[in-house]
Design a protein around this motif. Sequence first.
Motif: not given
Length: 500
Positions: A407-417, A437-444
């Motif tokens: 299952r995947f749950k939305p979360a917050y990381n400073p460097y992924t969105e 934990n996982s995510g897509v690296f931010r453009p910043e």
Amino acid sequence: MSPSVAELLLQRLEREAAGPGGGLCSLEAAAALGLDHQTLVGAVKSLQALGEVIEAEARAATRWELSPEGAEVLRDGSPEVRLFRSLPAEGLPQSDAMKLPGGSVGFSKAMANKWLRLEKGAPGGPRVFRAVAEVQDGVQESLRQVQRGEAESLPERDRAELKRRKLLLEVTLKSYWIRKGSAFSTAVARQETELTPEMIATGSWRQRPFKPYNFSALGLPPACGHLHPLLKVRSQLRQIFLEMGFTEMPTDNFVESSFWNFDALFQPQQHPARDQHDTFFLQDPAEAPELPPGYTAKVKKVHSQGGYGSQGYKYEWRLEEARRNLLRTHTTSASARVLYQLARQEKFSPVKYFSIDRVFRNESLDATHLAEFHQVEGVVADRGLTLGHLMGTLRQFFTKLGITQLRFKPAYNPYTEPSMEVFSYHKGLKKWVEVGNSGVFRPELLLPMGLPENVSVIAWGLSLERPTMIKYGINNIRELVGHRVNLQMVYDSPLCRLDA
């Protein structure tokens, strides 16, 4: 000098006839000689090692014996009969009847036999009365038959019922049928196991019997090194990444600058993770000697002023803070370094990187947390990657780990969105537990490095210790890493097999 057990056995066997029909049972021989059966079995094995002195055929037989509960019933009667005989003619309230001898165990059986009747509407509550004048204790009589050695005369159904009530035990008796061998003798000659210089010098070796060598015997296991369970699981995870086409990135920087550990990942300098109580900062050397100048300026701008479609954090970014050295808190700092090197290439090409290495956090030590642990990280950079690609890659990765319910749950990381926590259903705990934990690296994070705007980077991470503890049934992480590790556990732990 008293004869040995082996000599007593040989003397007893000498009186038996030779041939297929002759011989004796080890159980009967032990009883006749007044010996424990296991002691006699040891003598049989010793005589077998001497060659053809005796022949021993292993046999097995079953017999019925009373259990400790059965012996009690044989002495005092069955619980249902004891309850019936203790119950007065005028009856008793059910609560009082259950306190009589055999009451708690025998009540239901006595009711099933229709020896008792229960009046639920009696004044003062349910009351128990005798339903018959007298009863016979068939259970006690059956056990008496077993005690006399007549268990086989009992009907199979009765034996099964006694066994179900744990009054009767079916015991397997292992014994030997012993006969004279072709080299039978009542004199036990000790066979020599070594040829000594004295035997050669005197020539006595010619008259001495020697024990034949057993070339099929296993020797002593050689002393060798053993892999720690963490290394075994690490090896399996590394193999999974390689099978998926990933390349291992260099992670030999235990000491990292705050710039690569935090700033390059678009983590603000006032973030709580950068406090002393969460991170180990170094006193010597306290600062990194140099940072990439052009890239550092872009990172400063995106933090303090914004850019690339972002408004930034709007604070005064300080170079002194970025240069502070620390023990890295995650291997994502190594990911930032390899992505920066990728951006400096003349032409972009898709890549898949992974790392498994040590990180450090200023954690309070308990059964599940240490100040240092291992992080497993995967990174994929390509054009047009989306959250769907991340979820598909995660499903493939965890399926190879043997984890299929995700299952995947939305979360917050400073460097992924966007960011996601990954949960798996744990059959043993019967609940969903976080596994990564996982995510897509931010453009910043990506664009200041110089990567093309249409390039996305997906990433995920998990600890190495948690799956290792689950795999090897370890409940306290301090029994896996540190001075409390049981080295015998390291020697005995099996190979790690992750069932896909």
